[in-house]
Design a protein around this motif. Structure first.
Motif, short mmCIF file in Angstrom:
data_model
loop_
_atom_site.label_atom_id
_atom_site.label_comp_id
_atom_site.label_asym_id
_atom_site.label_seq_id
_atom_site.Cartn_x
_atom_site.Cartn_y
_atom_site.Cartn_z
N ARG A 168 0.35 -1.33 -0.16
CA ARG A 168 0.63 0.10 -0.09
C ARG A 168 0.72 0.99 0.01
NH1 ARG A 168 -2.56 -3.14 3.87
NH2 ARG A 168 -2.05 -2.65 5.45
N PHE A 169 1.53 1.64 -1.08
CA PHE A 169 1.60 3.24 -0.81
C PHE A 169 1.06 3.98 -1.25
CE2 PHE A 169 4.80 -0.71 -1.82
CZ PHE A 169 5.92 -0.58 -0.82
N VAL A 170 0.19 4.07 -2.26
CA VAL A 170 -0.78 5.40 -1.89
C VAL A 170 -0.53 6.43 -1.06
CG1 VAL A 170 -3.17 6.16 -2.50
CG2 VAL A 170 -2.52 4.26 -3.94
N GLY A 171 -0.44 7.36 -1.21
CA GLY A 171 0.20 8.07 -0.01
C GLY A 171 1.25 8.16 1.09
N TRP A 172 2.19 6.89 0.38
CA TRP A 172 3.72 7.38 0.79
C TRP A 172 3.99 8.64 1.37
CZ3 TRP A 172 5.89 3.04 2.75
CH2 TRP A 172 7.34 3.35 3.66
N ARG A 173 5.28 8.54 2.08
CA ARG A 173 5.73 10.02 2.63
C ARG A 173 7.04 10.00 2.62
NH1 ARG A 173 2.22 11.46 -0.44
NH2 ARG A 173 0.68 13.49 -0.18
N GLY A 174 7.68 8.44 2.03
CA GLY A 174 8.89 8.47 2.89
C GLY A 174 8.99 7.44 4.08
N LEU A 175 10.02 6.73 4.19
CA LEU A 175 10.40 5.40 5.52
C LEU A 175 10.92 6.44 6.36
CD1 LEU A 175 10.42 2.50 5.59
CD2 LEU A 175 13.10 3.07 4.92
N PRO A 176 9.70 6.38 7.35
CA PRO A 176 10.76 7.35 8.80
C PRO A 176 12.24 6.45 8.94
CG PRO A 176 8.38 5.99 9.13
CD PRO A 176 9.07 5.25 7.79
N ARG A 177 12.72 7.76 8.89
CA ARG A 177 14.59 8.40 9.87
C ARG A 177 14.07 6.75 11.00
NH1 ARG A 177 16.60 10.18 5.77
NH2 ARG A 177 15.36 11.86 4.87
N GLY A 178 15.01 5.62 10.89
CA GLY A 178 16.04 5.98 12.59
C GLY A 178 15.29 4.37 12.44
N CYS A 179 14.20 3.46 11.55
CA CYS A 179 13.79 2.71 11.29
C CYS A 179 14.59 1.65 11.79
CB CYS A 179 12.02 2.16 10.83
SG CYS A 179 10.74 3.24 10.82
N THR A 180 14.68 0.70 12.83
CA THR A 180 15.38 -1.02 13.11
C THR A 180 14.97 -1.96 11.95
OG1 THR A 180 14.10 -1.85 15.00
CG2 THR A 180 16.21 -0.32 15.47
N PRO A 181 15.63 -2.42 11.70
CA PRO A 181 15.38 -3.81 10.72
C PRO A 181 14.10 -4.76 11.83
CG PRO A 181 17.51 -4.10 11.10
CD PRO A 181 17.07 -3.53 11.84
N GLU A 182 14.09 -4.64 13.09
CA GLU A 182 13.45 -5.36 13.31
C GLU A 182 12.12 -4.56 14.14
OE1 GLU A 182 11.99 -7.95 16.45
OE2 GLU A 182 14.95 -8.11 15.81
N ALA A 183 12.01 -3.41 13.92
CA ALA A 183 10.63 -2.73 13.47
C ALA A 183 10.06 -3.42 12.36
CB ALA A 183 11.09 -1.26 13.93
N LEU A 184 11.01 -3.27 11.51
CA LEU A 184 10.20 -2.85 10.18
C LEU A 184 9.76 -4.35 9.46
CD1 LEU A 184 12.18 -0.36 8.15
CD2 LEU A 184 9.78 -0.17 8.93
N PHE A 185 11.19 -5.89 9.66
CA PHE A 185 10.66 -6.72 9.39
C PHE A 185 11.08 -7.78 10.66
CE2 PHE A 185 12.84 -3.41 6.27
CZ PHE A 185 11.31 -3.60 5.44
N GLY A 186 10.96 -7.61 11.23
CA GLY A 186 10.84 -8.71 12.27
C GLY A 186 11.95 -8.90 12.14
#
Length: 162
Positions: free
Chosen positions: A16-34
């Motif tokens: 779901r990339f409609v409305g995408w405004r960029g990956l938030p800075r500082g996200c760890t791989p654990e937070a995004l992908f487990g």
């Protein structure tokens, strides 16, 4: 709209990339992908400056060979081939509007003329087969400038045969 790491995680998982405004800075791989970051991650060169990033292949439905790309412990880019986009390309294209730039890109051994649609200010690049309008690859990253994307993030999709 992506404002938190969890928002980004859900958007990526659902295509779901409609409305995408960029990956938030500082996200760890654990937070995004487990997945935890460790020294087993591979090395990948990104951008025209071949800036090193650590990368890991993910097990993520809706993409072929999805990759997390990390620098300094934070995800700087997620990219994957053959993405299943919620709403399809036409909805995403309408939402994104005119790209910051359009470039040729190598896909395997084929040049896709004008197929790389860079929306650096929105933190998304769509790699499109311009002949049939099929999205063959997608990359998402923190919103940035076109220059920074090209120098430090742009992934190479071509194959170099010896």
């Amino acid at each position: 709209m992506t404002t938190t790491c969890e928002d980004a995680r859900q958007a990526i998982r659902g295509g779901r990339f409609v409305g995408w405004r960029g990956l938030p800075r500082g996200c760890t791989p654990e937070a995004l992908f487990g997945v935890a970051f460790d020294e087993s991650w591979g090395l990948r060169k990104l951008g025209d400056e071949h800036d090193a990033a650590r990368m890991r292949l993910l097990d993520l439905a809706g993409y072929y060979r999805p990759l997390a790309n990390v620098r300094d412990g934070a995800v700087v880019m997620f990219d994957g081939t053959n993405p299943v986009l919620d709403g399809g390309w036409s909805a995403l294209s309408a939402d994104l509007g005119t790209p910051d730039a359009t470039r040729d890109f190598g896909y395997g051994s084929v040049t896709m003329a004008g197929g790389e649609r860079i929306h650096a200010a929105r933190g998304i690049t769509v790699f499109l087969n311009p002949e049939n309008q099929v999205v063959v690859h997608i990359a998402v990253y923190p919103a940035t400038t076109l220059d920074d994307y090209e120098r430090r993030l742009r992934p190479s999709l071509d194959k170099h045969y010896r």
